[in-house]
Design a protein around this motif. Structure first.
Motif, mmCIF file in Angstrom:
data_model
loop_
_atom_site.group_PDB
_atom_site.id
_atom_site.type_symbol
_atom_site.label_atom_id
_atom_site.label_comp_id
_atom_site.label_asym_id
_atom_site.label_seq_id
_atom_site.Cartn_x
_atom_site.Cartn_y
_atom_site.Cartn_z
ATOM 1 N N ALA A 171 1.189 -7.376 -5.285
ATOM 2 C CA ALA A 171 0.056 -6.485 -5.546
ATOM 3 C C ALA A 171 0.380 -5.106 -4.988
ATOM 4 O O ALA A 171 0.991 -4.985 -3.932
ATOM 5 C CB ALA A 171 -1.206 -7.028 -4.895
ATOM 6 N N HIS A 172 -0.038 -4.075 -5.723
ATOM 7 C CA HIS A 172 0.131 -2.698 -5.269
ATOM 8 C C HIS A 172 -1.240 -2.047 -5.199
ATOM 9 O O HIS A 172 -1.996 -2.076 -6.175
ATOM 10 C CB HIS A 172 1.032 -1.914 -6.230
ATOM 11 N N ILE A 173 -1.568 -1.498 -4.045
ATOM 12 C CA ILE A 173 -2.784 -0.707 -3.884
ATOM 13 C C ILE A 173 -2.343 0.743 -3.782
ATOM 14 O O ILE A 173 -1.784 1.154 -2.764
ATOM 15 C CB ILE A 173 -3.595 -1.145 -2.651
ATOM 16 N N PRO A 174 -2.540 1.508 -4.863
ATOM 17 C CA PRO A 174 -2.073 2.901 -4.853
ATOM 18 C C PRO A 174 -2.997 3.821 -4.057
ATOM 19 O O PRO A 174 -4.214 3.690 -4.110
ATOM 20 C CB PRO A 174 -2.064 3.287 -6.340
ATOM 21 N N LEU A 184 2.911 -4.535 3.268
ATOM 22 C CA LEU A 184 3.733 -3.366 3.562
ATOM 23 C C LEU A 184 2.874 -2.129 3.349
ATOM 24 O O LEU A 184 2.444 -1.851 2.230
ATOM 25 C CB LEU A 184 4.961 -3.308 2.644
ATOM 26 N N VAL A 185 2.593 -1.415 4.424
ATOM 27 C CA VAL A 185 1.925 -0.122 4.341
ATOM 28 C C VAL A 185 3.042 0.898 4.405
ATOM 29 O O VAL A 185 3.650 1.109 5.459
ATOM 30 C CB VAL A 185 0.890 0.077 5.464
ATOM 31 N N VAL A 221 0.886 -1.162 0.000
ATOM 32 C CA VAL A 221 0.000 0.000 0.000
ATOM 33 C C VAL A 221 0.920 1.207 0.000
ATOM 34 O O VAL A 221 1.700 1.396 0.928
ATOM 35 C CB VAL A 221 -0.920 0.006 1.240
ATOM 36 N N SER A 222 0.845 2.000 -1.072
ATOM 37 C CA SER A 222 1.808 3.094 -1.219
ATOM 38 C C SER A 222 1.214 4.252 -1.997
ATOM 39 O O SER A 222 0.407 4.056 -2.904
ATOM 40 C CB SER A 222 3.051 2.573 -1.959
ATOM 41 N N SER A 223 1.667 5.446 -1.669
ATOM 42 C CA SER A 223 1.266 6.636 -2.416
ATOM 43 C C SER A 223 2.182 6.885 -3.619
ATOM 44 O O SER A 223 1.961 7.811 -4.378
ATOM 45 C CB SER A 223 1.263 7.869 -1.502
ATOM 46 N N LEU A 240 -6.931 4.740 -4.532
ATOM 47 C CA LEU A 240 -7.851 5.185 -3.494
ATOM 48 C C LEU A 240 -7.362 6.510 -2.939
ATOM 49 O O LEU A 240 -6.153 6.727 -2.825
ATOM 50 C CB LEU A 240 -7.904 4.167 -2.352
ATOM 51 N N VAL A 241 -8.291 7.367 -2.566
ATOM 52 C CA VAL A 241 -7.890 8.612 -1.908
ATOM 53 C C VAL A 241 -7.468 8.284 -0.481
ATOM 54 O O VAL A 241 -7.950 7.305 0.110
ATOM 55 C CB VAL A 241 -9.015 9.677 -1.944
#
Length: 177
Positions: free
Chosen positions: A68-71, A115-116, A45-47, A89-90
C-alpha cells in the motif's frame, strides 16, 4: 549506533515489531534499505508519485499486490497498477495520516512493515512538536499491531536536537549517510 545497525544489510532483517529511525543522505532511496523479507504487507508513506514508488519497490522484489502507498502531496496523481493507493494527503494532515495508517494496520491482519520515506517533509510543513508527537503515536500504534516501522530522514537536514527527540520514540537507529 545500535546492535541492529547491520539489520538492513542484504539478507538480514529487523526483529518483527522493531521501530527504527534511519538517517540517510538526500540521494539515497529508503526503499533500497528495506529488510530483505519486506516483499509483502508493506505500507509506504511517501511524497513520491505512486508509479515511482511502485517501480522502485518492484526493483527490490516486492509483491506489489501486497503493498500500500499513502501519498503525501498537495496534488492528485494518477496510478493504475496492482499496488493499493489512496487520495494524497497534504504534509501537515498528521491526524488524517494517522487515521489512514490505523485502518491500514487493521487491514493487514498480520505483521508487516511500515516505511515512512522522509520525515523531513512533515518537519517542513508542520510544527516540530506535532511531528515528534505524531512519530511517538505512530511507533506505539505500529508496535501494537506487530508492524516493523522504518522512519527515514535526511539526517544532514535535521538538527541534532530534533533527531534526539525523534530517537526517544524508536527502539533503535541506523545512520547510513
Amino acid at each position: 549506533m545500535s546492535a541492529n545497525e547491520d539489520a538492513l544489510q542484504p539478507g538480514l532483517s529487523l526483529e518483527q515489531g522493531t521501530q527504527l529511525l534511519l538517517s540517510l543522505s538526500s540521494m539515497q532511496s529508503p526503499i533500497a534499505h528495506l529488510p530483505a523479507d519486506a516483499s509483502r504487507n508493506v505500507i509506504v508513506v511517501s511524497s513520491k508519485p505512486s508509479a515511482t514508488v511502485a517501480d522502485r519497490l518492484a526493483e527490490e522484489g516486492a509483491e506489489l499486490s501486497a503493498v500500500a502507498h499513502i501519498p503525501i502531496s498537495g496534488a492528485e496523481t494518477e496510478y493504475e497498477g496492482p499496488m493499493w493507493t489512496c487520495d494524497p494527503l497534504v504534509p501537515d494532515d498528521l491526524t488524517g495520516l494517522s487515521m489512514r495508517l490505523s485502518r491500514a494496520f487493521e487491514a493487514l491482519g498480520e505483521s508487516g512493515y511500515l516505511l515512512v520515506e522522509n520525515l523531513n517533509v512533515f518537519l517542513m510543513y508542520a510544527a516540530e512538536n506535532r511531528v515528534v508527537r505524531f512519530v511517538d503515536h505512530l511507533t506505539e500504534l505500529a508496535e501494537d499491531h506487530d508492524i516493523t516501522g522504518i522512519y527515514t530522514l535526511v539526517g544532514d537536514a535535521v538538527g541534532e536536537e530534533t533527531c534526539d527527540r525523534l530517537r526517544l520514540s524508536v527502539d533503535t537507529e541506523v545512520d547510513r549517510r
